[in-house]
Design a protein around this motif. Structure first.
Motif, PDB file in Angstrom:
ATOM      1  N   ILE A 113      -9.764   0.413 -11.953  1.00 22.76           N
ATOM      2  CA  ILE A 113      -9.969   0.876 -10.565  1.00 22.76           C
ATOM      3  C   ILE A 113      -8.641   1.290  -9.931  1.00 22.76           C
ATOM      4  O   ILE A 113      -8.547   2.329  -9.274  1.00 22.76           O
ATOM      5  CB  ILE A 113     -10.613  -0.239  -9.705  1.00 22.76           C
ATOM      6  N   TYR A 114      -7.625   0.455 -10.129  1.00 23.80           N
ATOM      7  CA  TYR A 114      -6.382   0.667  -9.381  1.00 23.80           C
ATOM      8  C   TYR A 114      -5.248   1.299 -10.190  1.00 23.80           C
ATOM      9  O   TYR A 114      -4.177   1.577  -9.647  1.00 23.80           O
ATOM     10  CB  TYR A 114      -5.908  -0.668  -8.780  1.00 23.80           C
ATOM     11  N   GLY A 115      -5.492   1.515 -11.500  1.00 19.61           N
ATOM     12  CA  GLY A 115      -4.452   2.125 -12.315  1.00 19.61           C
ATOM     13  C   GLY A 115      -3.462   1.098 -12.840  1.00 19.61           C
ATOM     14  O   GLY A 115      -3.565  -0.095 -12.538  1.00 19.61           O
ATOM     15  N   HIS A 145      -5.459   4.103   0.533  1.00 21.01           N
ATOM     16  CA  HIS A 145      -6.152   3.293  -0.476  1.00 21.01           C
ATOM     17  C   HIS A 145      -5.985   3.955  -1.823  1.00 21.01           C
ATOM     18  O   HIS A 145      -6.130   5.182  -1.935  1.00 21.01           O
ATOM     19  CB  HIS A 145      -7.649   3.173  -0.163  1.00 21.01           C
ATOM     20  N   LEU A 146      -5.715   3.157  -2.823  1.00 23.75           N
ATOM     21  CA  LEU A 146      -5.597   3.693  -4.180  1.00 23.75           C
ATOM     22  C   LEU A 146      -6.942   4.227  -4.661  1.00 23.75           C
ATOM     23  O   LEU A 146      -7.035   5.306  -5.240  1.00 23.75           O
ATOM     24  CB  LEU A 146      -5.113   2.580  -5.125  1.00 23.75           C
ATOM     25  N   SER A 147      -7.980   3.440  -4.437  1.00 24.72           N
ATOM     26  CA  SER A 147      -9.318   3.840  -4.878  1.00 24.72           C
ATOM     27  C   SER A 147     -10.018   4.595  -3.743  1.00 24.72           C
ATOM     28  O   SER A 147      -9.594   4.522  -2.578  1.00 24.72           O
ATOM     29  CB  SER A 147     -10.130   2.602  -5.265  1.00 24.72           C
ATOM     30  N   PRO A 204      -4.223  -1.759   3.977  1.00 29.52           N
ATOM     31  CA  PRO A 204      -4.615  -3.105   4.407  1.00 29.52           C
ATOM     32  C   PRO A 204      -5.429  -3.850   3.344  1.00 29.52           C
ATOM     33  O   PRO A 204      -5.810  -5.002   3.554  1.00 29.52           O
ATOM     34  CB  PRO A 204      -5.470  -2.849   5.654  1.00 29.52           C
ATOM     35  N   ALA A 205      -5.713  -3.181   2.217  1.00 30.06           N
ATOM     36  CA  ALA A 205      -6.488  -3.772   1.102  1.00 30.06           C
ATOM     37  C   ALA A 205      -7.782  -4.372   1.650  1.00 30.06           C
ATOM     38  O   ALA A 205      -8.442  -3.733   2.471  1.00 30.06           O
ATOM     39  CB  ALA A 205      -5.608  -4.747   0.324  1.00 30.06           C
ATOM     40  N   ALA A 206      -8.135  -5.583   1.255  1.00 31.24           N
ATOM     41  CA  ALA A 206      -9.443  -6.118   1.674  1.00 31.24           C
ATOM     42  C   ALA A 206      -9.532  -6.320   3.188  1.00 31.24           C
ATOM     43  O   ALA A 206     -10.636  -6.315   3.749  1.00 31.24           O
ATOM     44  CB  ALA A 206      -9.738  -7.427   0.944  1.00 31.24           C
TER      45      ALA A 206
HETATM   46  C1  DQA Z   1      -7.948  -0.991  -1.645  1.00 39.63           C
HETATM   47  C2  DQA Z   1      -9.472  -0.947  -1.498  1.00 39.63           C
HETATM   48  C3  DQA Z   1      -9.982  -2.232  -0.897  1.00 39.63           C
HETATM   49  O1  DQA Z   1     -11.404  -2.191  -0.771  1.00 39.63           O
HETATM   50  C4  DQA Z   1      -9.622  -3.415  -1.764  1.00 39.63           C
HETATM   51  O2  DQA Z   1     -10.027  -4.625  -1.162  1.00 39.63           O
HETATM   52  C5  DQA Z   1      -8.181  -3.452  -2.117  1.00 39.63           C
HETATM   53  C6  DQA Z   1      -7.477  -2.206  -2.407  1.00 39.63           C
HETATM   54  C7  DQA Z   1      -7.407   0.247  -2.404  1.00 39.63           C
HETATM   55  O3  DQA Z   1      -6.197   0.458  -2.341  1.00 39.63           O
HETATM   56  O4  DQA Z   1      -8.164   0.953  -3.060  1.00 39.63           O
HETATM   57  O5  DQA Z   1      -7.604  -4.518  -2.277  1.00 39.63           O
HETATM   58  O6  DQA Z   1      -7.371  -0.982  -0.338  1.00 39.63           O
END
Ligand code: DQA
Length: 151
Positions: A29-31, A108-110, A83-85
């Motif tokens: 997902i994140y590489g 967001h990376l994804s 901010p990730a999650a």
């Molecule tokens: C994220 C996407 C979020 O849903 C997830 O909780 C992350 C990373 C991203 O960079 O794709 O931790 O922010």
């Protein structure tokens, strides 16, 4: 990067929870890049400019809020934040960004819109100058390019 656009500029890059695990965390997902790789690459892009980057990562909501609040008085001109999650849960971190009134880009990376429904709402996007989602580590580069050019 075009140094004509890069006068003195203090850019804060904020990474939320679990991004310290990039490289080993769900690479499908994140590489495979690490957070250190991302930060090092961004630093390299500003090497011949007068921009100053400051990096901050925390897994704690309160620490992220305190760092954003500090930006109000430390000369930060622009924030790039993943901010990730907390994207999907933190009204408190949203309020901190609204309070400091520093322009920011949400990265967001994804592609959060192609994932689970709980990821498809962000508490930040309507306050952000823009949102980059799904372009992997390149998203940070594009956000930085914008930040350097946006004054
Ligand atoms: C994220 C996407 C979020 O849903 C997830 O909780 C992350 C990373 C991203 O960079 O794709 O931790 O922010």
């Amino acid at each position: 990067m075009d140094s004509r656009n890069a006068n003195a500029r203090n850019i804060l890059i904020v990474h939320g929870p679990n991004l310290n695990l990039l490289g080993t965390r769900e690479p499908e997902i994140y590489g495979g890049v690490t957070l250190q790789d991302i930060n090092r690459n961004l630093s390299g892009l500003t090497e011949n400019t007068s921009a100053k980057l400051d990096f901050f990562q925390s897994n704690a909501e309160s620490a992220l809020i305190e760092r954003v609040q500090q930006a109000m008085s430390d000369g930060t001109d622009f924030i790039i934040i993943n901010p990730a999650a907390y994207t999907h849960s933190s009204i408190a971190l949203r309020d901190a960004l609204a309070a400091v009134k520093i322009p920011f880009i949400e990265v967001h990376l994804s592609n959060i819109y192609s994932r689970e429904s709980f990821r498809q709402h962000s508490y930040f996007s309507d306050l952000a100058i823009g949102v980059i989602s799904g372009l992997g580590a390149k998203g940070y580069e594009l956000a930085l390019e914008y930040a350097l050019a946006s004054h």
